[in-house]
Motif scaffolding. Structure first.
Motif, short mmCIF file in Angstrom:
data_model
loop_
_atom_site.label_atom_id
_atom_site.label_comp_id
_atom_site.label_asym_id
_atom_site.label_seq_id
_atom_site.Cartn_x
_atom_site.Cartn_y
_atom_site.Cartn_z
N LEU A 109 0.83 -1.20 0.00
CA LEU A 109 0.00 0.00 0.00
C LEU A 109 0.87 1.25 0.00
O LEU A 109 0.54 2.24 -0.66
CB LEU A 109 -0.94 -0.01 1.20
N LEU A 110 1.96 1.24 0.76
CA LEU A 110 2.87 2.38 0.75
C LEU A 110 3.54 2.55 -0.62
O LEU A 110 3.79 3.66 -1.06
CB LEU A 110 3.93 2.23 1.83
N ALA B 15 2.14 1.81 -3.41
CA ALA B 15 1.12 2.26 -4.34
C ALA B 15 1.01 3.78 -4.37
O ALA B 15 0.66 4.36 -5.40
CB ALA B 15 -0.23 1.65 -3.98
N CYS B 16 1.32 4.45 -3.25
CA CYS B 16 1.19 5.91 -3.20
C CYS B 16 2.08 6.63 -4.22
O CYS B 16 1.59 7.42 -5.02
CB CYS B 16 1.46 6.41 -1.79
N PRO B 17 3.41 6.39 -4.23
CA PRO B 17 4.22 7.09 -5.24
C PRO B 17 3.92 6.63 -6.66
O PRO B 17 4.01 7.42 -7.61
CB PRO B 17 5.66 6.78 -4.85
N MET C 295 0.95 5.77 -7.84
CA MET C 295 -0.25 6.48 -8.28
C MET C 295 0.07 7.94 -8.55
O MET C 295 -0.48 8.54 -9.47
CB MET C 295 -1.35 6.38 -7.21
N HIS C 296 0.96 8.53 -7.77
CA HIS C 296 1.33 9.92 -8.00
C HIS C 296 2.00 10.09 -9.36
O HIS C 296 1.71 11.03 -10.09
CB HIS C 296 2.27 10.40 -6.89
#
Length: 92
Positions: free
Chosen positions: A51-52, A54-56, A58-59
Motif C-alpha cells: 500500500l505504501l 502504491a502511493c508514489p 499512483m502519484h
C-alpha cells in the motif's frame, strides 16, 4: 478438391484470443490460489508495504509527474490556480 480460403482470416490471431491465453489465465488463477492459501501470513505481512508503494506509483502515473500542474492540455491555466486580476491602483 479446392478449398476456398477467402473466408478465413489470413492474419495471425491476437494472443488474448487464443487458447494459450485461456491456459495462462487458468494457470495463473491456480498459482494465485495456492500462493494465497499457503503463504497467507507472508502476503498479509507485505500488504502494508504494498500500500505504501502504491502511493508514489499512483502519484507518478495518475498525475503524470510534476511537469504540468495547473495547466490544461492546451496550455491554459485552471481558473482556480491562476492569479486573479489586480484592481487598478488609484492615481494611475
Amino acid at each position: 478438391m479446392n478449398h476456398d480460403h477467402s473466408q478465413h482470416d489470413s492474419g495471425p490471431k491476437p494472443f488474448w484470443g487464443s487458447r494459450y491465453s485461456i491456459g495462462l489465465i487458468v494457470f495463473g488463477a491456480i498459482a494465485a490460489y495456492f500462493l494465497l492459501s499457503e503463504h497467507r501470513a507472508h502476503f498479509f505481512g507485505a500488504l502494508p508495504f504494498l500500500l505504501l508503494l502504491a502511493c508514489p506509483l499512483m502519484h507518478i502515473f495518475m498525475h503524470h509527474g510534476h511537469g504540468g500542474q495547473g495547466h490544461n492540455h492546451d496550455g491554459r491555466q485552471h481558473p482556480e490556480t491562476s492569479t486573479p486580476p489586480q484592481p487598478p491602483k488609484i492615481g494611475e
